[in-house]
Write a protein that holds these residues in place. Structure first.
Motif, PDB file in Angstrom:
ATOM      1  N   ASN A 181     -12.902  40.851  29.259  1.00  0.00           N
ATOM      2  CA  ASN A 181     -11.958  39.792  29.610  1.00  0.00           C
ATOM      3  C   ASN A 181     -12.596  38.450  29.254  1.00  0.00           C
ATOM      4  N   ASP A 182     -12.226  37.424  29.959  1.00  0.00           N
ATOM      5  CA  ASP A 182     -12.754  36.097  29.631  1.00  0.00           C
ATOM      6  C   ASP A 182     -14.034  35.770  30.390  1.00  0.00           C
ATOM      7  N   CYS A 183     -14.732  36.798  30.864  1.00  0.00           N
ATOM      8  CA  CYS A 183     -15.987  36.589  31.585  1.00  0.00           C
ATOM      9  C   CYS A 183     -17.019  35.937  30.657  1.00  0.00           C
ATOM     10  N   ASN A 184     -17.714  34.943  31.159  1.00  0.00           N
ATOM     11  CA  ASN A 184     -18.708  34.215  30.365  1.00  0.00           C
ATOM     12  C   ASN A 184     -20.103  34.827  30.448  1.00  0.00           C
ATOM     13  N   ASN A 185     -20.233  35.898  31.245  1.00  0.00           N
ATOM     14  CA  ASN A 185     -21.544  36.523  31.425  1.00  0.00           C
ATOM     15  C   ASN A 185     -21.795  37.489  30.263  1.00  0.00           C
ATOM     16  N   PRO A 186     -22.763  37.217  29.415  1.00  0.00           N
ATOM     17  CA  PRO A 186     -23.027  38.120  28.270  1.00  0.00           C
ATOM     18  C   PRO A 186     -23.523  39.491  28.725  1.00  0.00           C
ATOM     19  N   ASP A 187     -24.085  39.562  29.923  1.00  0.00           N
ATOM     20  CA  ASP A 187     -24.584  40.837  30.455  1.00  0.00           C
ATOM     21  C   ASP A 187     -23.623  41.412  31.484  1.00  0.00           C
ATOM     22  N   CYS A 188     -22.326  41.155  31.317  1.00  0.00           N
ATOM     23  CA  CYS A 188     -21.320  41.614  32.295  1.00  0.00           C
ATOM     24  C   CYS A 188     -21.439  43.125  32.508  1.00  0.00           C
ATOM     25  N   ASN A 189     -21.577  43.527  33.754  1.00  0.00           N
ATOM     26  CA  ASN A 189     -21.683  44.943  34.119  1.00  0.00           C
ATOM     27  C   ASN A 189     -21.024  45.146  35.493  1.00  0.00           C
ATOM     28  N   PRO A 190     -21.027  46.335  36.047  1.00  0.00           N
ATOM     29  CA  PRO A 190     -20.335  46.561  37.320  1.00  0.00           C
ATOM     30  C   PRO A 190     -20.802  45.693  38.485  1.00  0.00           C
ATOM     31  N   ASP A 191     -21.956  45.037  38.350  1.00  0.00           N
ATOM     32  CA  ASP A 191     -22.412  44.146  39.421  1.00  0.00           C
ATOM     33  C   ASP A 191     -21.784  42.769  39.302  1.00  0.00           C
ATOM     34  N   CYS A 192     -21.004  42.537  38.240  1.00  0.00           N
ATOM     35  CA  CYS A 192     -20.341  41.249  38.022  1.00  0.00           C
ATOM     36  C   CYS A 192     -19.026  41.234  38.803  1.00  0.00           C
ATOM     37  N   SER A 193     -18.634  40.065  39.293  1.00  0.00           N
ATOM     38  CA  SER A 193     -17.429  39.958  40.130  1.00  0.00           C
ATOM     39  C   SER A 193     -16.220  39.429  39.353  1.00  0.00           C
ATOM     40  N   CYS A 194     -16.240  39.560  38.031  1.00  0.00           N
ATOM     41  CA  CYS A 194     -15.169  38.978  37.213  1.00  0.00           C
ATOM     42  C   CYS A 194     -13.882  39.789  37.234  1.00  0.00           C
ATOM     43  N   GLY A 195     -13.935  41.022  37.749  1.00  0.00           N
ATOM     44  CA  GLY A 195     -12.727  41.837  37.821  1.00  0.00           C
ATOM     45  C   GLY A 195     -12.581  42.836  36.699  1.00  0.00           C
ATOM     46  N   ARG A 196     -13.529  42.845  35.796  1.00  0.00           N
ATOM     47  CA  ARG A 196     -13.442  43.787  34.671  1.00  0.00           C
ATOM     48  C   ARG A 196     -13.633  45.231  35.144  1.00  0.00           C
ATOM     49  N   PHE A 197     -14.501  45.436  36.140  1.00  0.00           N
ATOM     50  CA  PHE A 197     -14.843  46.778  36.581  1.00  0.00           C
ATOM     51  C   PHE A 197     -14.223  47.089  37.948  1.00  0.00           C
ATOM     52  N   CYS A 198     -13.696  48.285  38.058  1.00  0.00           N
ATOM     53  CA  CYS A 198     -13.098  48.735  39.321  1.00  0.00           C
ATOM     54  C   CYS A 198     -13.925  49.905  39.859  1.00  0.00           C
ATOM     55  N   GLU A 199     -14.520  49.728  41.044  1.00  0.00           N
ATOM     56  CA  GLU A 199     -15.281  50.820  41.660  1.00  0.00           C
ATOM     57  C   GLU A 199     -14.319  51.947  42.037  1.00  0.00           C
ATOM     58  N   VAL A 200     -14.603  53.145  41.581  1.00  0.00           N
ATOM     59  CA  VAL A 200     -13.722  54.276  41.822  1.00  0.00           C
ATOM     60  C   VAL A 200     -14.302  55.255  42.835  1.00  0.00           C
ATOM     61  N   TRP A 201     -15.584  55.602  42.689  1.00  0.00           N
ATOM     62  CA  TRP A 201     -16.142  56.701  43.491  1.00  0.00           C
ATOM     63  C   TRP A 201     -17.558  56.346  43.901  1.00  0.00           C
ATOM     64  N   ASN A 202     -17.904  56.630  45.147  1.00  0.00           N
ATOM     65  CA  ASN A 202     -19.255  56.387  45.654  1.00  0.00           C
ATOM     66  C   ASN A 202     -19.846  57.720  46.101  1.00  0.00           C
ATOM     67  N   LEU A 203     -20.984  58.078  45.510  1.00  0.00           N
ATOM     68  CA  LEU A 203     -21.669  59.325  45.848  1.00  0.00           C
ATOM     69  C   LEU A 203     -22.907  58.975  46.666  1.00  0.00           C
ATOM     70  N   VAL A 204     -22.941  59.398  47.921  1.00  0.00           N
ATOM     71  CA  VAL A 204     -24.076  59.083  48.798  1.00  0.00           C
ATOM     72  C   VAL A 204     -24.969  60.314  48.911  1.00  0.00           C
ATOM     73  N   PHE A 205     -26.241  60.113  48.646  1.00  0.00           N
ATOM     74  CA  PHE A 205     -27.218  61.199  48.721  1.00  0.00           C
ATOM     75  C   PHE A 205     -28.051  61.024  49.988  1.00  0.00           C
ATOM     76  N   THR A 206     -27.652  61.669  51.049  1.00  0.00           N
ATOM     77  CA  THR A 206     -28.332  61.505  52.345  1.00  0.00           C
ATOM     78  C   THR A 206     -29.581  62.372  52.343  1.00  0.00           C
ATOM     79  N   GLN A 207     -30.716  61.758  52.021  1.00  0.00           N
ATOM     80  CA  GLN A 207     -31.955  62.532  51.841  1.00  0.00           C
ATOM     81  C   GLN A 207     -33.108  62.034  52.704  1.00  0.00           C
ATOM     82  N   PHE A 208     -32.900  60.910  53.436  1.00  0.00           N
ATOM     83  CA  PHE A 208     -33.988  60.370  54.252  1.00  0.00           C
ATOM     84  C   PHE A 208     -33.571  60.233  55.717  1.00  0.00           C
ATOM     85  N   ASN A 209     -34.599  60.180  56.571  1.00  0.00           N
ATOM     86  CA  ASN A 209     -34.410  59.790  57.970  1.00  0.00           C
ATOM     87  C   ASN A 209     -35.203  58.510  58.177  1.00  0.00           C
ATOM     88  N   ARG A 210     -34.492  57.388  58.407  1.00  0.00           N
ATOM     89  CA  ARG A 210     -35.191  56.119  58.592  1.00  0.00           C
ATOM     90  C   ARG A 210     -35.777  56.043  59.988  1.00  0.00           C
TER      91      ARG A 210
END
Length: 899
Positions: A181-210
Motif C-alpha cells: 500500500n502507501d506505507c513509507n516503511n521500506p521494511d514493512c512487515n507484520p509488525d508494521c501498523s499500516c494495515g497491510r497485514f491482517c493477523e489470522v491465526w495465533n499458535l501458542v506453544f505452552t512449554q514453560f512454567n514461569r
C-alpha cells in the motif's frame, strides 16, 4: 465461501486429525472466577490443560467469546469486536510445534485455498525450533518470517518479564498480506501498523512454567493452544478488508438500514457498525443468561444496550428499535447456535424492556442535567473569559468546578447512560469550552477507572490455572460421595498452608485439604458448601468451606493438633445443616413449578441461592407479582409438599434429559451426562445439587419477600421447615406485642389500631389548627421582616413542629395580605421536613415559577418535590439537613428572583 462453511471446514479438518470437536461453551464461564466472560477458546479446557484428562488429548472448537478491552475501537478499525468466535485446536500433552504448524499451514493453503505467497509468519526471537520448522519443513521464505519479542510473540504477553507465574510459552502468528500500500516503511512487515497485514491465526506453544524472578522451567507435558478469529478469516476469504463487510455482518447491517429508513433517521457508518457489533454481543449474552444490571456481567450488557439506544436517540428515533435487530442476528447465527431460535422471544422481550427504560431515563435525565448545570453558580463568571472563571472557582456553590462538573459528566454518562457528546454539549453551552476541557480531565479519569474495572473483568487475571492460593494442576480429581454418604474414611492427598504445599499442617494452621474422595458438597450451582470435620489420628480440621476447581475439592479450615498428607481421616459433614440446605434446595424446584403453574410458562430460572437459613429464586417476569398470586404460589408449593412425592435423581445423556422435558438453567454449561431431579409429574430439572428423598420432608414453605432485581427479573425469598416455623412464630410475637401496646386482644387488633389512627388524625388536625392560630396572630410581624429583592417582597420563615398543611394555610394567608410576594416557608418535625414556595399571580405572569425554584433548591437538603408555577412543595427525611441548609436555600431563591 460463507462464514458458516469456514467454521464447518475448520472443525471437520481437525476432526480428521483425531481431535474431539467440542461445542462452544457459554459466554458465562462455569466455576472460573478469573473472568466475567469467556474470552478465549482454551477456557473450557482448563481441566485438560491441568492434567485432568477426560478421554481425549486433542480438541477443536469454535468458541463464542466476549471482550471489553477494545470497546472504543469497535467500528473504528477493520477487525475489533465485542463478541466474536474463536476457532481453535488444542493439544494436552499430545502433539506439539511441528504438528500445530504443519496443520495450520495445511488448513489455510489447502482447505481454504489461500496462496502460500500471501501468508507471512512471526515467531518469538528466541524460538529457533519454530523458526526452523517454518523455514525448512513448511518452506516459508526467510524474508516472510519475522522474529519478534515477548510483547508480540509470547503468551501471556511479556510474561517472562512481568508475569504472571504459571504455564506460558512463545507463540507464532500467521498473517495475510493484502499487498503493498502507501506505507513509507521500506521494511514493512507484520509488525508494521499500516494495515497491510491482517493477523489470522495465533499458535501458542505452552512449554514453560514461569516462577518468581522470571525463571522459565520446561513443562513435563507441553500443550498447544491456538486461536483464529472466524470473523477475520471470513473477511479474508471473501476479499473484504473490513470484517463488517463479510456475510456474518451484512444481514444485520441491512436490517439496521431498513429500520432507520422506515424512521427517516440516519447514523454514521461507525455508529451503524457499533450497533451491529453490540447487538450480536447482547443477543448471545442474554441467551446465555446474563441479565442487564448495574454490576458485573449485567453492567456490560446494560452498557452495550445503552450505547446502541443512545445512538438511535441522537438520530431522532424516539421509540424502542434496537430489539428489532435480534431477529437478524438469530437469522445469521441460528445454524451453529440452534438454541437462539427458542430463546429469541425472551431475548427480544428483555431487551425491549431495558431499551424502554433507557429512553425513559433520557427523557427524564436530560432536563435534570439542565437543571443541575443551572444550579452551579459562579461568582462573577463570564463563560467567554477563562481568566474570570479560573479566578472564581471558589465561588461555586457545590465545590470546585472541575471536580463537580467532572463528576456530573461521569454520573450522567455512567449511571444514567446519557450520550457523552450530549452531556458535553450542554456543559459547554452553559460554561464554555475552557470549563468543559477542565471538567473532562476529571470525567475522563473516572471513566477510565470504570473501563479498567470492566477490562479487568473481561480478561484472565494472574495464573489462570490457579484457584486462589492452591495449585491443583497435578492433583487427581476428587470423587464425590455426598449424594449418599454423610461421612466416609478417606485419604489426604495434599495439604496447603499459606499457598505452600506441605507434608503436615500443625495446630492453629489455616489449611486447605485435598482428599481422594469426599462427602462434602462444594459450593456451586447456587447451593452453599458443606461444613463439618476431618478427624485424623493426631488432629482434627473443622471444615468451614468447601470449593471446587477443575473437579478437585478444596476443604478449608483450622487444624487442631496435627494433620499429615497421606494419612486416613474420617470426613463428616454437618448433617443437620445439610438437611436444612436440602429442604431449601428441593423447595426451589417446587417453587419454579408453582411459578410456572400460576404465572405461566414464560417463567424461567435466572439464578438461585440456597443455604441452611433460606432460599432465593430469581426468575423472568415482566411485572410485579400480586399479593393474590403470591398466595396462590405459596399454596401450590405447600400442596406439592403435602403430596409427599418421591424426589428421584437419575443420570442420563443430555439428549435424553432434554427429551424428558427437564428444565435447564441456561446460564449453566452441562456435560454429555447430566443429573435430572424429578418430583412427581410437575417438576423435572437438570441439577447437580443435593436433595431430599421426599417432598414431604420440607414440612412448610413460607414466602418472606418478592421484588425486582433487574429489568424483567423478579426475586422471591422464602424459608422452609423449622425456618418457616421460626418465621411464623416471630410474626405471631410481633402481633402479640402490638396488641399489648394498644391494650387489645390479638383478634381485635386491626379494629383497635384503625380506631386509634382516626383519633391520632383528629389530634393532629387540632394541633395543626392551634399552630396556625399562633402563626396567624404574628403574621403581620413576619411580613414586616420582608426582604426587597429586585422590587419583589420576599418572605422567608422556618417553623418548628409544623406540617405541610400548616405551611399551605400560612402561604394562602400571606398571599391574601401581600398581593406581590414570594414566600419561602419551611417546617420540621422530629421525623421529617417540608418546604413550600408560594408566588403571587402577577409574578407568575412575569415568568417566575415556584416549581422551577423548588427543583433548584431540593439538592441542598436531599429533598424531592415539585408543583405548579404559583405553589410548589418539597419534603425530606432529614429535618436537620433542611434546617442547616435554610440560609443557603434563601440565597438560591433570592438569586432566582433576580434572574
Amino acid at each position: 465461501m460463507t462464514g458458516h462453511e469456514i467454521r464447518t471446514k475448520f472443525l471437520e479438518f481437525f476432526k480428521s486429525k483425531g481431535h474431539k470437536v467440542a461445542a462452544s461453551d457459554s459466554l458465562v464461564p462455569k466455576d472460573d472466577p478469573t473472568v466475567l466472560f469467556t474470552t478465549a477458546g482454551m477456557q473450557q479446557f482448563k481441566p485438560q490443560f491441568m492434567g485432568h484428562l477426560t478421554g481425549f488429548t486433542r480438541a477443536a472448537s469454535s468458541q463464542k467469546c466476549l471482550r471489553t478491552d477494545d470497546l472504543p475501537e469497535v467500528g473504528v478499525t477493520d477487525f475489533h469486536h465485542t463478541m466474536f468466535e474463536m476457532l481453535g485446536n488444542f493439544s494436552f500433552g499430545d502433539y506439539f510445534k511441528r504438528e500445530a504448524i504443519t496443520w495450520a499451514w495445511e488448513f489455510l493453503t489447502q482447505v481454504m485455498g489461500i496462496a502460500p505467497d500471501k501468508l507471512w509468519v512471526s515467531v518469538n526471537k528466541d524460538d529457533d525450533e519454530a523458526y526452523q520448522i517454518w523455514l525448512n519443513e513448511i518452506k516459508v521464505p526467510a524474508q516472510r518470517i519475522v522474529k519478534l519479542g515477548d510483547k508480540s510473540n509470547f503468551w501471556p504477553s511479556n510474561a517472562r518479564l512481568n508475569g504472571p507465574n504459571g504455564p506460558c510459552g512463545p507463540c507464532s502468528e500467521i498473517f495475510f498480506d493484502w499487498g503493498k500500500n502507501d506505507c513509507n516503511n521500506p521494511d514493512c512487515n507484520p509488525d508494521c501498523s499500516c494495515g497491510r497485514f491482517c493477523e489470522v491465526w495465533n499458535l501458542v506453544f505452552t512449554q514453560f512454567n514461569r516462577k518468581d524472578g522470571g525463571v522459565l522451567e520446561p513443562l513435563p507435558a507441553k500443550n498447544i493452544d491456538t486461536g483464529m478469529g472466524l470473523e477475520r478469516l471470513t473477511a479474508v476469504m471473501q476479499g473484504k478488508r473490513n470484517n463488517f463487510e463479510s456475510d456474518l455482518f451484512q444481514p444485520i447491517l441491512s436490517a439496521i438500514d431498513q429500520a432507520l429508513a422506515a424512521e427517516g433517521a440516519t447514523v454514521t457508518l461507525r455508529e451503524k457498525r457499533v450497533i451491529a457489533d453490540h447487538i450480536r454481543a447482547v443477543t448471545f449474552g442474554l441467551a446465555d443468561g446474563v441479565v442487564p444490571s448495574n454490576e458485573g456481567r449485567g453492567y456490560v450488557m446494560r452498557r452495550l444496550i445503552v450505547d446502541m439506544t443512545n445512538i438511535l436517540i441522537q438520530a431522532g428515533v424516539k421509540k424502542p428499535l434496537v430489539h428489532t435487530f435480534v431477529s437478524a442476528v438469530v437469522g445469521v447465527m441460528q445454524g451453529p447456535y440452534t438454541e437462539l431460535v427458542g430463546k429469541e422471544k425472551g431475548i427480544v422481550d428483555l431487551l425491549k424492556r431495558v431499551e424502554e427504560a433507557v429512553i425513559k431515563v433520557n427523557a427524564e435525565k436530560v432536563p435534570a442535567l439542565d437543571e443541575e448545570l443551572q444550579n452551579i453558580s459562579l461568582t462573577g463568571y463570564d463563560k467567554t473569559k477563562a481568566e474570570t472563571f479560573l479566578a472564581s472557582i471558589g465561588g461555586i456553590v457545590h465545590g470546585k468546578a472541575p471536580d463537580v462538573l467532572g463528576n456530573i459528566i461521569f454520573k450522567y454518562r455512567d449511571t444514567y447512560g446519557l450520550s457523552l457528546d450530549l452531556i458535553c454539549e450542554k456543559v459547554e453551552a452553559r460554561f464554555g469550552k475552557v470549563v468543559l476541557d477542565s471538567a473532562r480531565v476529571e470525567a475522563d479519569k473516572l471513566m477510565a477507572e470504570q473501563r479498567e474495572r470492566s477490562r479487568a473483568g473481561s480478561k484472565m487475571q494472574g495464573d489462570v490455572f490457579l484457584s486462589g492460593d492452591v495449585d491443583v494442576k497435578d492433583l487427581p480429581k476428587t470423587i464425590f460421595l455426598g449424594y449418599d454418604q454423610p461421612s466416609a474414611d478417606v485419604t489426604v492427598k495434599a495439604l496447603f498452608v499459606n499457598g505452600q504445599k506441605v507434608a503436615e499442617a500443625k495446630d492453629g494452621d489455616n489449611v486447605a485439604v485435598i482428599l481422594d474422595q469426599t462427602p462434602f458438597y462444594a459450593e456451586q450451582g447456587g447451593q452453599c458448601a458443606d461444613i463439618g470435620f476431618l478427624q485424623a489420628k493426631g488432629g482434627t480440621v473443622e471444615v468451614k468451606d468447601t470449593q471446587k476447581q477443575s473437579d478437585v475439592y478444596i476443604h478449608r479450615g483450622v487444624v487442631t493438633g496435627v494433620l499429615k498428607a497421606g494419612e486416613m481421616v474420617k470426613a463428616s459433614i454437618d448433617g443437620e445443616r445439610r438437611m436444612a440446605v436440602m429442604r431449601n434446595h428441593t423447595a426451589t424446584h417446587l417453587l419454579q413449578a408453582a411459578l410456572r403453574q400460576v404465572l405461566g410458562e414464560h417463567v424461567k430460572q435466572q439464578g438461585s441461592a440456597v443455604d441452611q437459613e433460606r432460599l432465593r429464586f430469581d426468575f423472568t417476569q415482566p411485572k410485579a407479582v400480586s399479593k393474590d398470586e403470591l398466595e396462590r404460589i405459596e399454596d401450590a408449593v405447600n400442596s406439592f409438599i403435602r403430596r409427599c412425592d418421591k424426589v428421584e435423581k437419575k443420570e442420563m445423556t443430555i439428549e435424553e434429559a432434554k427429551q424428558s422435558g427437564a428444565l435447564a438453567f441456561f446460564a449453566e454449561k452441562y456435560g454429555e451426562t447430566v443429573r435430572v431431579v424429578s418430583v412427581g409429574d410437575y417438576s423435572r430439572e437438570f441439577c447437580g445439587g443435593t436433595h431430599l428423598n421426599s417432598a414431604g420432608q420440607i414440612g412448610l414453605f413460607k414466602i418472606v419477600s418478592e421484588g425486582a432485581v433487574a429489568q424483567g427479573i423478579r426475586r422471591i425469598e422464602a424459608v422452609t421447615g423449622t425456618g418457616a416455623l421460626v418465621f411464623v412464630r416471630a410474626k405471631e410475637k410481633q402481633l402479640e406485642k402490638a396488641a399489648a401496646a394498644v391494650k387489645s386482644p390479638v383478634e381485635e387488633l386491626v379494629t383497635r389500631v384503625e380506631a386509634q389512627a382516626r383519633r391520632v388524625k383528629e389530634l393532629e388536625k387540632t394541633v395543626g389548627d392551634l399552630n396556625f392560630e399562633v402563626i396567624k396572630n404574628s403574621i403581620d410581624e413576619l411580613l414586616e421582616r420582608y426582604d426587597n429583592v429586585s422590587g419583589v417582597h420576599f418572605v422567608a420563615q422556618l417553623f418548628r413542629d409544623s406540617d405541610i398543611e400548616t405551611l399551605r394555610r400560612v402561604a394562602d394567608l400571606i398571599k391574601q395580605k401581600c398581593p406581590t410576594v414570594v414566600a419561602l416557608l419551611a417546617a420540621t418535625t422530629a421525623q421529617d421536613g417540608a418546604l413550600i414556595i408560594a408566588i403571587s399571580d402577577d409574578l407568575v405572569a412575569k415568568g417566575l415559577k415556584a416549581g422551577d425554584i423548588v427543583k433548584k433548591v431540593t439538592p441542598l437538603f436531599e429533598g424531592s418535590g415539585g408543583g405548579r408555577p404559583n405553589l410548589a412543595q418539597a419534603g425530606c427525611k432529614s429535618p436537620e439537613k433542611l434546617s442547616g441548609a435554610f440560609e443557603n436555600i434563601k440565597g438560591l431563591v433570592k438569586e432566582s428572583i433576580r434572574i
